[in-house]
Design an enzyme around this catalytic site. Sequence first.
Site, mmCIF file in Angstrom:
data_model
loop_
_atom_site.group_PDB
_atom_site.id
_atom_site.type_symbol
_atom_site.label_atom_id
_atom_site.label_comp_id
_atom_site.label_asym_id
_atom_site.label_seq_id
_atom_site.Cartn_x
_atom_site.Cartn_y
_atom_site.Cartn_z
ATOM 1 N NE ARG A 61 -3.938 -1.997 2.352
ATOM 2 C CZ ARG A 61 -4.643 -2.304 3.438
ATOM 3 N NH1 ARG A 61 -4.510 -1.583 4.531
ATOM 4 N NH2 ARG A 61 -5.464 -3.332 3.444
ATOM 5 N NE ARG B 153 -7.628 5.423 2.177
ATOM 6 C CZ ARG B 153 -8.549 4.772 2.880
ATOM 7 N NH1 ARG B 153 -9.745 5.334 3.075
ATOM 8 N NH2 ARG B 153 -8.293 3.584 3.402
ATOM 9 N NE ARG C 231 -10.905 6.820 -4.730
ATOM 10 C CZ ARG C 231 -12.158 7.048 -5.121
ATOM 11 N NH1 ARG C 231 -12.394 7.931 -6.089
ATOM 12 N NH2 ARG C 231 -13.170 6.421 -4.558
ATOM 13 C CG ASP D 113 -9.411 -3.821 -5.262
ATOM 14 O OD1 ASP D 113 -10.120 -4.850 -5.159
ATOM 15 O OD2 ASP D 113 -9.124 -3.097 -4.298
ATOM 16 C CE1 TYR E 103 -13.320 -8.164 0.709
ATOM 17 C CE2 TYR E 103 -11.431 -9.539 0.136
ATOM 18 C CZ TYR E 103 -11.966 -8.451 0.800
ATOM 19 O OH TYR E 103 -11.155 -7.637 1.558
#
Length: 341
Positions: free
Chosen positions: A21, A25, A34, A71, A147
Amino acid sequence: MVFIRACFRQKTPYTPIWMMRQAGRYLSEYKEIRSQAKNFLDLCSRVDLATQITLQPIDILDVDAAILFSDILVIPYEMGLDLEFIHGFGPRFNHIINNEESLKSLKTGIQHKLGYVYDTISCVRKNLSNDKALIGFSGAPWTLATYMIEGHGTKNYYKSKKMLYTNPILLDRLLEILSNEIKQYLSLQIQAGVNAIMLFDSWANALEESQYLAFGWKYLRDIASYIKHEYPNIPIIIFPRGVGAYLEKLYGDFDVLGIDWQISMQEAKHKVGNRFVLQGNLEPARLYDYDSMRQGVEVILNAMRNRGHIFNLGHGMIEDLPRDNAIALVRLVRELSSQFC
C-alpha cells in the site's frame, strides 16, 4: 535491478525495500488523482490515473519496486459479480456465490476483459527507470472466494466456513475456477511487462492450519508451479497473512515468502530455513514515531544479516502515517543494510 537480484538471493549492495500500500491515502498526490475518478473501479480502469498512482512511490519515496495500482477484486468483478465500493464500508458484491446455480453463472476466461490492467503495466514500464522493478499481483483464490461468498469483508467468515464444512466440493470448484483465472491473468501481466508477481492471501488466518493447507495453500502452490514453469525468470512472492505458527510447513515453487508483523523475523528465519527469501516485516504503526521505526528496522536487519531478505512492512501503509517517516524509512534501510550486505 536490486529488487530482482534479491528475489533470487543474489548479492546486492543493500537490502531492497518497497511497501505494501505504498501508493495510497497517506500521500496527498494520491488523493488529488483519486478525486479525478468517478469511483474506485473507475480509478483502477483509467490507465492514465492508475499509471500516475503506481509511479508516485518511486518519485516520492525512491523505493526499489513499484507495485501495480489495481485491486484484487477486479477478477470476480469481471467474472460477473456486480461490485461497488462504499465509502466508510469498503467493497460489496450485490450477488454472492452460495449454491451450484450461482457458481455456474460465473463467467470464465475473463483475462482478456482486463486489458486496462495490462495497458497500465505497459505504460508504467515505459515510464519506470530501468533499475526499478514493477510488481504485478493478484489476490489468492481463498481470499477472493471469501469476498465472493460473504459479499463483503468480514471478521468471522461464517458463510465461507459454512460452505467449507457443509459443501466442500462446491468450495473446491470455486477455488479451482479462480486458480485457472489467476494463472491466465498473471501470465498476461508478465507479458505486458511486470518483472515479478505477488499473490496476496490476506485472509489466510481465517482458517485453522489443516484447512488452510487444504483449501488455501494448495491452490497457491498450484498457481506458483504453473507460473514458474511458464516464466522461470519471473520471481514469485507469496504473502499468506497470519500463518506464522506453521511457516515450517509451507513449501512450494516460489521465490519469496512475505512475513507479517505478528511473528519476529528471527523466528520466521528459524522456521523457514533457506527455502525462500523472506520479505518483511516492520509493524506499520512504528512509522508514527521515528525512534520506534528505527528500532524496528535495526532489529529486523540484524536478524536477517547474511540471509536473503527484502525489506517491507508486515502489512500495508496506514492512511495517516507521516510521509516524511516513510521517506526516512527507505533511506534508513539503505544506509544500515549497506554496512553488512
